[in-house]
Design an enzyme around this catalytic site. Structure first.
Site, PDB file in Angstrom:
ATOM      1  N   ARG A   1     -72.453  35.792 111.310  1.00 49.74           N
ATOM      2  CA  ARG A   1     -72.328  34.339 111.111  1.00 49.74           C
ATOM      3  C   ARG A   1     -72.083  34.028 109.643  1.00 49.74           C
ATOM      4  O   ARG A   1     -72.679  34.649 108.753  1.00 49.74           O
ATOM      5  CB  ARG A   1     -73.607  33.619 111.546  1.00 49.74           C
TER       6      ARG A   1
ATOM      7  N   HIS B   1     -86.010  30.807 114.623  1.00 54.52           N
ATOM      8  CA  HIS B   1     -86.926  31.887 114.196  1.00 54.52           C
ATOM      9  C   HIS B   1     -88.332  31.349 113.902  1.00 54.52           C
ATOM     10  O   HIS B   1     -89.076  31.943 113.112  1.00 54.52           O
ATOM     11  CB  HIS B   1     -86.428  32.596 112.913  1.00 54.52           C
TER      12      HIS B   1
ATOM     13  N   ARG C   1     -90.327  33.201 125.699  1.00 55.62           N
ATOM     14  CA  ARG C   1     -89.646  32.743 124.497  1.00 55.62           C
ATOM     15  C   ARG C   1     -88.520  31.799 124.927  1.00 55.62           C
ATOM     16  O   ARG C   1     -87.684  32.151 125.758  1.00 55.62           O
ATOM     17  CB  ARG C   1     -89.046  33.926 123.744  1.00 55.62           C
TER      18      ARG C   1
ATOM     19  N   GLU D   1     -93.304  38.421 116.681  1.00 50.70           N
ATOM     20  CA  GLU D   1     -93.105  37.196 117.450  1.00 50.70           C
ATOM     21  C   GLU D   1     -93.809  37.277 118.808  1.00 50.70           C
ATOM     22  O   GLU D   1     -94.334  36.278 119.300  1.00 50.70           O
ATOM     23  CB  GLU D   1     -91.597  36.959 117.647  1.00 50.70           C
TER      24      GLU D   1
ATOM     25  N   ASN E   1     -88.824  37.705 127.210  1.00 50.00           N
ATOM     26  CA  ASN E   1     -87.761  37.142 126.372  1.00 50.00           C
ATOM     27  C   ASN E   1     -86.423  37.479 127.041  1.00 50.00           C
ATOM     28  O   ASN E   1     -85.967  38.618 126.980  1.00 50.00           O
ATOM     29  CB  ASN E   1     -87.859  37.757 124.965  1.00 50.00           C
TER      30      ASN E   1
END
Ligand code: AMP
Length: 398
Positions: free
Chosen positions: A241, A180, A91, A384, A7
């Site tokens: 955010r 996600h 990823r 993940e 990743n």
């Protein structure tokens, strides 16, 4: 078969090595500050002490070279030689509309990842850099891309279209994608197991609450809606955010604060959310501590955070026409006892009742709903990397 999962961020490389005969993790690690002075590799071989190597590395190829050296090191390595790695899983954040599943990487796939640079400028370029570095160093094994957007590609047009002139969808692919995806995929499948029902018959609401946060509504094995949109900015209140706001605020503040487009992008992505509202931190633990010691702005930020999540739960229960379970995951979802309690408070009308005693748990698969709750409430640590490793094995046909 052993699978290396990679990743790559703009200045980091995270990796894990899986033995897929029993899905055990042989090692994991992180190279931080790639291309920046002070590069450091932290390698954790399972069952052995962590190894830290400090060595300035100019780019991702040099970073990956060091990772591979560490993996075969006689002292703290976990494989004898590189031939043991049967495939590499990568990823990739954005797969656009092209990928509803993982895929073996060829030149066409790399071209699509490149075409998404515009809409995922922070993620796709380093993801591709990582792929190319690994391909150069391991040219003889399949490389598989696992996309954050893929699981959400099942959304219908009424959920993925914005009410904008139609030609911006056709010309620029402005639509909702969701992110996600591998996390929502993992925890929703695990939730179906915990419900004891086939995944294809479940109505599930997943809450991935980390520094970035998103929710998904999953019906009969398909995502029907998710809270992130064209970019990860839409939806829930996150660490930095803002999530959903009136879009008019963007051009109003660009004028008032004299910001150009790049500055505005950074303002809403990096200076807003819990950090901007509380003035304390983007880390929810800090905000919770500040609120507990009487900081009113911190408390307000928490209230806004919880209310937004509740609103999405109501939205998704309506769209799903019912719900078998909520699933809390990621840093806040797995560990935030007070956060889960605040979110689930006064949702008994929807059949959602949290047991405050069972809820005093962190980081393991558990049902924290009361016995008479119509909707189960699961805490499920996400994984993940395991999804990427499984997909890599499946797609590489080994
Ligand atoms: P992630 O992005 O999944 O690594 O999650 C990071 C977030 O999880 C940060 O905002 C942390 O503050 C939050 N977090 C970790 N532990 C806790 C906790 N015990 N209570 C509340 N939030 C937590």
């Amino acid at each position: 078969m052993k699978v290396l999962v990679v990743n790559c961020g703009s200045s980091s490389i995270k990796y894990q090595v899986f033995d897929m005969t029993d899905e055990s993790v042989l090692a994991k690690g992180l190279v931080d500050r790639v291309g920046i002075p002070g590069t450091v590799l932290k390698h954790e071989p399972t069952g052995k002490d962590e190894v830290v190597i400090k060595k300035d590395l100019p780019d991702h190829t040099e970073g990956m070279k060091l990772v591979l050296e560490v993996l075969v090191n006689p002292e703290y390595g976990v494989i004898q030689n590189m031939e043991e790695i049967g495939a590499v899983g990568h990823r990739v954040v954005h797969g656009g509309e092209q990928f509803a599943d993982s895929t073996v990487i060829d030149d066409k796939v790399k071209q699509v990842i490149r075409e998404c640079f515009d809409i995922a400028p922070l993620h796709n370029p380093p993801n591709l850099m990582g792929i190319e570095a690994c391909q150069e160093l391991m040219p003889n094994v399949p490389h598989v891309a696992v996309f954050d957007t893929a699981f959400h590609q099942s959304m219908a047009p009424e959920n993925f279209m914005y009410a904008l002139p139609y030609d911006v969808y056709e010309k620029y692919k402005v639509r909702r994608y969701g992110f996600h995806g591998t996390s929502h995929f993992y925890v929703s499948h695990r939730a179906a197991e915990m419900l004891g029902k086939p995944f294809e018959e479940c109505k599930i609401i997943t809450l991935h609450l980390g520094n970035g946060a998103s929710m998904a509504a999953i019906k009969n094995g398909r995502v029907i809606d998710t809270s992130m949109g064209f970019t990860p900015l839409e939806g829930l209140v996150m660490g930095t955010r803002c999530g959903d706001i009136d879009p008019a605020i963007v051009f109003y503040l660009m004028e008032k604060l004299n910001m150009n487009a790049d500055e505005a992008n950074s303002y809403f992505n990096k200076k807003s959310g819990m950090l901007g509202l509380s003035g304390v931190s983007n880390d929810l633990r800090d905000v919770i501590d500040a609120a507990a010691s009487g900081n009113k702005r911190a408390q307000l930020a928490l209230d806004v955070y919880h209310t937004r999540v509740k609103g999405y739960i109501g939205n998704y229960v309506a769209q799903l026409n019912g719900c078998d379970c909520l699933v809390f995951t990621a840093g806040v979802g797995e560990n935030g006892i007070d956060t889960r309690e605040a979110i689930c408070r006064d949702l008994d009308y929807l059949g959602i009742k949290l047991d405050p005693v069972k809820n005093k748990v962190r980081g393991k698969d558990v049902d924290v709903a009361t016995d008479d709750s119509k909707v189960r409430i699961f805490v499920i640590p996400t994984n993940e990397e395991l999804v990427i490793a499984r997909d890599t094995k499946r797609m590489s046909g080994k």
